[in-house]
Design an enzyme around this catalytic site. Structure first.
Site, PDB file in Angstrom:
ATOM      1  CB  THR A 190      42.410  41.982  31.633  1.00 12.44           C
ATOM      2  OG1 THR A 190      41.043  41.572  31.735  1.00 12.44           O
ATOM      3  CG2 THR A 190      42.637  42.706  30.320  1.00 12.44           C
ATOM      4  CE  LYS A 191      38.046  39.943  33.836  1.00 13.52           C
ATOM      5  NZ  LYS A 191      36.814  39.336  33.381  1.00 13.52           N
ATOM      6  CB  THR A 192      43.871  37.007  38.953  1.00 10.29           C
ATOM      7  OG1 THR A 192      42.784  36.079  39.016  1.00 10.29           O
ATOM      8  CG2 THR A 192      43.443  38.342  39.542  1.00 10.29           C
TER       9      THR A 192
END
Ligand SMILES: *Cc1c(COP(=O)(O)O)cnc(C)c1O
Length: 393
Positions: A190-192
């Site tokens: 889910t991270k950038t």
């Protein structure tokens, strides 16, 4: 809560931006036969270190591993304390317990949702045994690293950043990753920057880098790539400590190098979505997410909306209604003082952290993933306005 709607119209809370480049590169790794730590990890490290202005960047199989390695390399152990914030994911604090040390929690500043620096200074002054300051850049809004660096120097404590949300980002003109003794980034799905699972730890300190390198792979003094690539005595190695199994695979690094190349483009897209939401929500009974100061770069990882007391729906009802309208959302975070382990072990009470508590009760995170179409962004904005419009319709 109703079960997630998997209709084609459903807008999930988060989705990684994986393109044909990542897919082709992973295929190349699979065909090469070298699946674990190797030349892709090397390349990812070199390019990532350059991107955040750090001397060293070490690929890992999680961000949590990066925090653990950093604290271990700084010599944190039983009897030591590490100051961090209650408004975070449990990984930030669990690594302190891995080493037998204890966390000291502070509340958040309601303006920035980052750790309260006045409380931080008070604890540094009055609470003995604090060895490390561990700030978290909540949602990707950078903490005030100038002030934090000054505090660390004044009170003689080391500095490790939880930058799981903060790539790419900068504080006071300095890139996150270039500032502290060590900085952790997460590449969780889910991270950038997403590699499925994965992380990086950055440092400018050669000694810390060396220790973390050894400890990330069983305490072996050379990594697996060197062992099998060097001409002589490929079978030879020395174990100098009981290390961990924290190395990244080349499969993950092959995704990472392409994610890195488009990181700023993806950030700009999230920034655009944020702007659309901010415009649409101006007159609603909400507190908009905090904006970065001059010299700061916000990674725009999360869009956290706080409902005011006069909002027509509670936070829980709002999440339910969004889900019924086919929109995924989330809550960041259930503060650590609310979880049984932390609450009971350290005797924490909600009243000790009123700002984190208020934020938790009223906040929800909306989707800001770069692959959202303009139409999807418009739909989220429209549904939120419909649900929170004061006329109820
Ligand atoms: C995701 C996250 C972590 C842990 O990262 P992993 O790569 O999942 O180990 C740590 N801290 C915060 C604030 C996070 O959001």
């Amino acid at each position: 809560m109703s079960s997630p709607d998997h209709s084609p119209d459903f807008i999930p809370f988060a989705l990684p931006s994986i393109g044909p480049e990542e897919i082709a590169e992973v295929s190349r790794v699979l065909e090469s036969g070298w699946l674990t730590t190797g030349k892709y990890c090397r390349r990812f490290e070199t390019e990532f270190a350059e991107a955040c202005g750090a001397r060293h960047a070490l690929t890992l199989n999680s961000g949590t591993a990066g925090l653990h390695l950093a604290l271990e390399a700084l010599g944190v152990g039983p009897g030591d304390r590490v100051l961090t914030v209650t408004h975070t994911f449990t990984a930030t604090a669990e690594v302190i317990r891995y080493l037998g040390a204890d966390p000291v929690f502070v509340d958040i500043d309601p303006q920035t949702l980052n750790l309260d620096l006045n409380q931080t200074e008070e604890k540094l002054k009055n609470q003995p045994g604090i060895k490390v300051l561990l700030p978290v850049h909540f949602g990707g809004l950078p903490c005030d690293m100038d002030r934090i660096t000054q505090l660390a120097e004044r009170y003689g404590v080391a500095l490790v950043e939880d930058a799981a949300h903060a790539f790419p980002a900068a504080s006071g003109g300095r890139k996150i990753g270039s500032i502290s003794d060590a900085t952790m980034f997460s590449f969780y799905v889910t991270k950038t920057l997403a590699t499925g699972e994965g992380g990086m730890v950055c440092t400018n300190d050669d000694k810390l880098a060396e220790r973390m390198k050894v400890m990330r792979l069983h305490g072996i003094s050379k990594d697996v790539f060197n062992r099998y690539q060097s001409r002589k005595a490929a079978w030879e190695y020395e174990v100098i400590a009981p290390g961990f199994k924290y190395n990244m695979t080349d499969l993950a690094a092959a995704i990472g190098v392409h994610q890195l190349a488009k990181a700023e483009k993806l950030r700009l897209r999230r920034e655009w979505i944020t702007g659309e939401y901010n415009n649409a929500f101006q007159d609603l009974p909400v507190i908009l997410p905090p904006e970065p100061g001059p010299g700061d770069i916000h990674s725009r990882h999360l869009y956290v909306l706080r409902l005011k007391a006069d909002a027509p729906l509670s936070r829980d009802a709002m999440i339910e209604a969004l889900s019924e309208a086919g929109i995924g959302s989330s809550v960041h975070f259930i503060p650590l003082h609310r979880h049984p382990y932390w609450r009971e072990r350290y005797g924490l009470k909600s009243g000790d952290f009123p700002q984190s508590e208020r934020c938790f009760q009223s906040c929800l995170s909306l989707p800001v993933w770069p692959g959202m179409t303009d139409i999807q962004v418009g739909r989220v904005a429209q549904v939120v306005c419909r649900l929170l419009g004061k006329d109820g319709g």
